[in-house]
Design an enzyme around this catalytic site. Structure first.
Site, short mmCIF file in Angstrom:
data_model
loop_
_atom_site.label_atom_id
_atom_site.label_comp_id
_atom_site.label_asym_id
_atom_site.label_seq_id
_atom_site.Cartn_x
_atom_site.Cartn_y
_atom_site.Cartn_z
N LEU A 126 -40.84 6.11 -1.19
CA LEU A 126 -42.15 6.25 -2.13
C LEU A 126 -42.66 7.92 -1.95
O LEU A 126 -43.49 8.39 -0.66
CB LEU A 126 -43.48 5.30 -2.94
N HIS A 230 -50.14 5.29 8.16
CA HIS A 230 -50.99 6.40 7.65
C HIS A 230 -51.54 7.24 7.37
O HIS A 230 -51.94 5.92 5.80
CB HIS A 230 -49.41 7.32 8.24
#
Length: 340
Positions: A126, A230
């Site tokens: 993605l 992240h």
């Protein structure tokens, strides 16, 4: 309007640019022309001939601006991971060390190397260009895959997995990997990330510790990032959590990012989606719902977000001519939709 469609050969340049922009830790988009072309070929072949059931198929999609023709994002579904090459994860567990004689009872966290996700279907790759990260674009890119899963569920496992990118800095340094590198490897994180991305995974079995790792032996920095994502990945994780995905203790073996999962039938957009017949309006569509819609074509799959009207009595959805054209449907055809 942004439209999701299967990737084509003409999208190679955009895919390569996404690989460059995605940075370190985005293993499924290696900056390697040969590997990117291999992934593209794999997807084109998967869409060219619909299989009878789950197999080693890769379904790659891109998000295209219908006004400009620009491709601004990508996403994919890997129908079954770990069948040709091992698919590794760490499982965060516990071990008890006790002595009734001494009155000591200690519970310690461990990381055990597993192949537990072998054969599971994975949501992967993605990526949305930074300039396009606004409005409902990210939601469309991520959730469009759920309508594909709902329509062609026989092609996928009952468990759906998504690996979240773990913590690393702008230079690609991962606190978790730094500890592994010091004790078991002699390669920095960007090198390991690249080798994994191009399919060179033999070093994992050769060098990775075979026995459970005691978490309390890790550095403070390594322990602090286990199961964390992240910064760039947090929006994607939130959308998956909205859909019912949860973390069950599995983390990536390099950056310790969480792997979240959900039963296919329990994904919110799968469970809440429904099929309706199309009516193409000859005038402006009356105010109704903002929906994620897709056609029910396999090789010619299309998905988008649009305002539609629903006639519950006729089990009919009213689309504008533009939306019908972009979805490649006409009066009387069937679409799948779920309200956003």
């Amino acid at each position: 309007m942004l439209v999701i469609r299967p990737i084509e050969q003409r999208d190679f340049t955009a895919l390569k640019q996404f690989a460059i922009e995605s940075g370190h830790g985005f293993t499924s988009l290696p900056v390697n022309d040969e590997l990117l072309q291999k992934k593209l070929d794999h997807s084109i072949a998967s869409f060219a001939s619909r299989p009878a059931g789950k197999g080693e198929c890769l379904y790659f999609f891109v998000a295209e601006d219908s006004d400009t023709g620009e491709v601004i994002g990508t996403c994919a579904i890997d129908a079954a991971v770990g069948l040709s090459a091992p698919f590794y994860n760490y499982l965060l567990g516990k071990q008890v060390h006790s002595s009734s004689r001494l009155g000591i009872y200690n519970v310690v966290d461990t990381l055990t190397l597993t192949n537990d996700y072998t054969g599971v279907s994975e949501l992967c790759t993605l990526f949305l260009r930074e300039s396009a990260r606004h409005g409902l674009n990210g939601r469309l890119l991520s959730k469009s895959r759920f309508l594909f899963l709902a329509e062609f569920s026989e092609l996928f496992d009952h468990r759906i997995l998504a690996e979240m990118r773990g913590v690393s800095d702008d230079k690609g340094n991962s606190p978790f990997w730094c500890w592994l590198q010091e004790h078991f490897f002699s390669m920095d994180f960007p090198t390991v990330d690249y080798l994994t991305g191009i399919g060179q995974k033999g070093f994992i079995a050769d060098l990775m510790p075979k026995y459970p790792i005691y978490v309390n032996l890790l550095s403070k920095e390594a322990k602090s990032v286990i199961g964390l994502t992240h910064d760039n990945t947090r929006p994607a994780l939130r959308m998956l959590e909205e859909e019912g995905f949860s973390w069950r203790g599995y983390v990536d073996i390099f950056d310790a990012g969480p792997s979240v999962e959900c039963e296919l039938s329990q994904i919110r957009s799968v469970r809440a989606s429904r099929k309706l017949k199309v009516h193409v309006a000859d005038r402006e569509v009356p105010h109704g719902y903002t929906c994620l819609l897709s056609n029910i074509h396999f090789a010619d799959f299309r998905a988008l977000i649009a305002d539609v009207a629903v006639n519950e009595e006729k089990e009919q959805v009213v689309l504008s001519e533009e939306v019908a054209l972009l979805l490649k449907v006409a009066d009387g055809d069937t679409v799948r939709l779920v309200e956003i």
